[in-house]
Design a protein around this motif. Structure first.
Motif, PDB file in Angstrom:
ATOM      1  N   TRP A   3       0.862  -1.183   0.000  1.00 22.18           N
ATOM      2  CA  TRP A   3       0.000   0.000   0.000  1.00 22.18           C
ATOM      3  C   TRP A   3       0.894   1.227   0.000  1.00 22.18           C
ATOM      4  O   TRP A   3       1.823   1.334   0.780  1.00 22.18           O
ATOM      5  CB  TRP A   3      -0.883   0.000   1.254  1.00 22.18           C
ATOM      6  CG  TRP A   3      -2.061   0.907   1.149  1.00 22.18           C
ATOM      7  CD1 TRP A   3      -2.154   2.199   1.623  1.00 22.18           C
ATOM      8  CD2 TRP A   3      -3.315   0.615   0.551  1.00 22.18           C
ATOM      9  NE1 TRP A   3      -3.390   2.714   1.353  1.00 22.18           N
ATOM     10  CE2 TRP A   3      -4.135   1.761   0.695  1.00 22.18           C
ATOM     11  CE3 TRP A   3      -3.850  -0.492  -0.097  1.00 22.18           C
ATOM     12  CZ2 TRP A   3      -5.441   1.824   0.218  1.00 22.18           C
ATOM     13  CZ3 TRP A   3      -5.135  -0.436  -0.567  1.00 22.18           C
ATOM     14  CH2 TRP A   3      -5.929   0.705  -0.410  1.00 22.18           C
ATOM     15  N   GLY A   4       0.628   2.146  -0.898  1.00 24.58           N
ATOM     16  CA  GLY A   4       1.439   3.351  -0.981  1.00 24.58           C
ATOM     17  C   GLY A   4       0.602   4.601  -0.873  1.00 24.58           C
ATOM     18  O   GLY A   4      -0.625   4.554  -0.714  1.00 24.58           O
ATOM     19  N   ASP A   5       1.262   5.737  -0.982  1.00 27.04           N
ATOM     20  CA  ASP A   5       0.569   7.031  -0.907  1.00 27.04           C
ATOM     21  C   ASP A   5      -0.469   7.161  -2.016  1.00 27.04           C
ATOM     22  O   ASP A   5      -1.548   7.729  -1.798  1.00 27.04           O
ATOM     23  CB  ASP A   5       1.577   8.182  -0.993  1.00 27.04           C
ATOM     24  CG  ASP A   5       2.439   8.276   0.254  1.00 27.04           C
ATOM     25  OD1 ASP A   5       2.010   7.762   1.311  1.00 27.04           O
ATOM     26  OD2 ASP A   5       3.547   8.838   0.169  1.00 27.04           O
ATOM     27  N   THR A   6      -0.162   6.669  -3.196  1.00 29.05           N
ATOM     28  CA  THR A   6      -1.113   6.735  -4.310  1.00 29.05           C
ATOM     29  C   THR A   6      -2.393   5.981  -3.952  1.00 29.05           C
ATOM     30  O   THR A   6      -3.501   6.459  -4.226  1.00 29.05           O
ATOM     31  CB  THR A   6      -0.487   6.132  -5.578  1.00 29.05           C
ATOM     32  OG1 THR A   6       0.722   6.818  -5.861  1.00 29.05           O
ATOM     33  CG2 THR A   6      -1.426   6.248  -6.763  1.00 29.05           C
ATOM     34  N   ASP A   7      -2.224   4.804  -3.324  1.00 31.37           N
ATOM     35  CA  ASP A   7      -3.393   4.022  -2.907  1.00 31.37           C
ATOM     36  C   ASP A   7      -4.199   4.789  -1.860  1.00 31.37           C
ATOM     37  O   ASP A   7      -5.432   4.821  -1.907  1.00 31.37           O
ATOM     38  CB  ASP A   7      -2.964   2.664  -2.348  1.00 31.37           C
ATOM     39  CG  ASP A   7      -2.228   1.824  -3.375  1.00 31.37           C
ATOM     40  OD1 ASP A   7      -2.751   1.660  -4.492  1.00 31.37           O
ATOM     41  OD2 ASP A   7      -1.132   1.321  -3.055  1.00 31.37           O
ATOM     42  N   SER A   8      -3.504   5.388  -0.900  1.00 29.99           N
ATOM     43  CA  SER A   8      -4.191   6.144   0.159  1.00 29.99           C
ATOM     44  C   SER A   8      -4.942   7.335  -0.414  1.00 29.99           C
ATOM     45  O   SER A   8      -6.063   7.633   0.007  1.00 29.99           O
ATOM     46  CB  SER A   8      -3.192   6.630   1.213  1.00 29.99           C
ATOM     47  OG  SER A   8      -2.742   5.546   1.992  1.00 29.99           O
ATOM     48  N   ASN A   9      -4.332   8.043  -1.389  1.00 32.84           N
ATOM     49  CA  ASN A   9      -4.989   9.203  -2.002  1.00 32.84           C
ATOM     50  C   ASN A   9      -6.191   8.791  -2.849  1.00 32.84           C
ATOM     51  O   ASN A   9      -7.200   9.488  -2.873  1.00 32.84           O
ATOM     52  CB  ASN A   9      -3.996   9.995  -2.860  1.00 32.84           C
ATOM     53  CG  ASN A   9      -2.935  10.661  -2.012  1.00 32.84           C
ATOM     54  OD1 ASN A   9      -3.148  10.937  -0.834  1.00 32.84           O
ATOM     55  ND2 ASN A   9      -1.781  10.895  -2.612  1.00 32.84           N
ATOM     56  N   ARG A  10      -6.063   7.677  -3.545  1.00 36.32           N
ATOM     57  CA  ARG A  10      -7.129   7.231  -4.443  1.00 36.32           C
ATOM     58  C   ARG A  10      -8.257   6.537  -3.684  1.00 36.32           C
ATOM     59  O   ARG A  10      -9.417   6.693  -4.023  1.00 36.32           O
ATOM     60  CB  ARG A  10      -6.550   6.279  -5.496  1.00 36.32           C
ATOM     61  CG  ARG A  10      -7.596   5.758  -6.485  1.00 36.32           C
ATOM     62  CD  ARG A  10      -7.023   4.773  -7.507  1.00 36.32           C
ATOM     63  NE  ARG A  10      -6.374   3.656  -6.870  1.00 36.32           N
ATOM     64  CZ  ARG A  10      -5.085   3.321  -7.051  1.00 36.32           C
ATOM     65  NH1 ARG A  10      -4.314   4.021  -7.836  1.00 36.32           N
ATOM     66  NH2 ARG A  10      -4.574   2.282  -6.424  1.00 36.32           N
ATOM     67  N   GLN A  11      -7.918   5.755  -2.647  1.00 35.62           N
ATOM     68  CA  GLN A  11      -8.920   4.913  -2.007  1.00 35.62           C
ATOM     69  C   GLN A  11      -9.208   5.337  -0.566  1.00 35.62           C
ATOM     70  O   GLN A  11     -10.180   6.009  -0.305  1.00 35.62           O
ATOM     71  CB  GLN A  11      -8.479   3.449  -2.078  1.00 35.62           C
ATOM     72  CG  GLN A  11      -8.464   2.935  -3.511  1.00 35.62           C
ATOM     73  CD  GLN A  11      -7.956   1.518  -3.620  1.00 35.62           C
ATOM     74  OE1 GLN A  11      -6.845   1.299  -4.060  1.00 35.62           O
ATOM     75  NE2 GLN A  11      -8.769   0.581  -3.210  1.00 35.62           N
ATOM     76  N   THR A  12      -8.359   4.922   0.336  1.00 38.60           N
ATOM     77  CA  THR A  12      -8.553   5.232   1.753  1.00 38.60           C
ATOM     78  C   THR A  12      -7.193   5.214   2.448  1.00 38.60           C
ATOM     79  O   THR A  12      -6.321   4.434   2.066  1.00 38.60           O
ATOM     80  CB  THR A  12      -9.538   4.229   2.412  1.00 38.60           C
ATOM     81  OG1 THR A  12      -9.843   4.651   3.733  1.00 38.60           O
ATOM     82  CG2 THR A  12      -8.985   2.825   2.441  1.00 38.60           C
ATOM     83  N   PRO A  13      -6.984   6.069   3.434  1.00 41.00           N
ATOM     84  CA  PRO A  13      -5.683   6.103   4.104  1.00 41.00           C
ATOM     85  C   PRO A  13      -5.392   4.795   4.865  1.00 41.00           C
ATOM     86  O   PRO A  13      -6.165   4.383   5.729  1.00 41.00           O
ATOM     87  CB  PRO A  13      -5.800   7.277   5.080  1.00 41.00           C
ATOM     88  CG  PRO A  13      -6.920   8.104   4.560  1.00 41.00           C
ATOM     89  CD  PRO A  13      -7.860   7.139   3.892  1.00 41.00           C
ATOM     90  N   GLN A  14      -4.302   4.155   4.471  1.00 42.17           N
ATOM     91  CA  GLN A  14      -3.793   2.964   5.152  1.00 42.17           C
ATOM     92  C   GLN A  14      -2.291   2.967   4.986  1.00 42.17           C
ATOM     93  O   GLN A  14      -1.728   3.797   4.265  1.00 42.17           O
ATOM     94  CB  GLN A  14      -4.369   1.679   4.531  1.00 42.17           C
ATOM     95  CG  GLN A  14      -5.834   1.482   4.770  1.00 42.17           C
ATOM     96  CD  GLN A  14      -6.288   0.080   4.343  1.00 42.17           C
ATOM     97  OE1 GLN A  14      -5.548  -0.712   3.793  1.00 42.17           O
ATOM     98  NE2 GLN A  14      -7.545  -0.205   4.628  1.00 42.17           N
TER      99      GLN A  14
END
Length: 163
Positions: A84-95
């Motif tokens: 899980w990266g920053d791109t995932d957190s920005n696109r989906q949900t913070p993790q």
């Protein structure tokens, strides 16, 4: 020392084959001949970790979750349930990866106590990567408790369809 009578009976006993008293032939082991010849190459757990096929889990993290043997997760399971990266957190949900790894390890330890077998399913919820999902969905991993390169106890976590 054996008496000459015993040796005479063995030599003349037709029920004993000619090769019954031979030593182990070259290229064989005490357990029997090598059916496919000598070992040419072996792909070890250390090789799999070095080339990235397996991702080694830091020992302190695994121990804190209750797993007392070295743990590795297949690259596919890591990508699906931990990465899980920053791109995932920005696109989906913070993790973050630490929290997702903790979930996998904690649920693996829980399943190990529940099933008490060498191979068992690990059920957990995770937000799938690469889409728009914001809520956790159920998934299943497989955990195998087995012997490592030096016959030590090791744990491997994988997707159910991986060997």
């Amino acid at each position: 020392m054996e008496s000459p009578d015993i040796l005479a009976r063995i030599e003349h006993d037709l029920s004993v084959s000619d090769d019954a008293m031979r030593s182990i032939p070259a290229g064989s082991t005490a357990a029997g001949p090598e059916p496919f010849g000598p070992l040419i190459d072996a792909y070890t757990r250390a090789d799999a970790i070095a080339d990235g096929t397996l991702v080694a889990v830091p020992e302190p993290v695994a121990r804190e979750a209750g797993l007392r043997a070295p743990v590795a997760i297949t690259r596919a399971a890591w990508s699906d349930c931990v990465e899980w990266g920053d791109t995932d957190s920005n696109r989906q949900t913070p993790q973050d990866e630490e929290g997702r790894l903790w979930d996998v390890l904690f649920m693996t330890a829980f399943a190990a106590r529940r099933y008490m077998r060498t191979t068992f399913p690990v059920e957990l919820y995770r937000v799938p990567r690469g889409g728009r999902a914001r809520t956790a969905r159920p998934t299943e991993l497989t955990c195998r408790l087995h012997r490592g390169d030096a016959s030590e106890d090791v744990i491997t976590i994988s997707l159910p369809d991986e060997d």
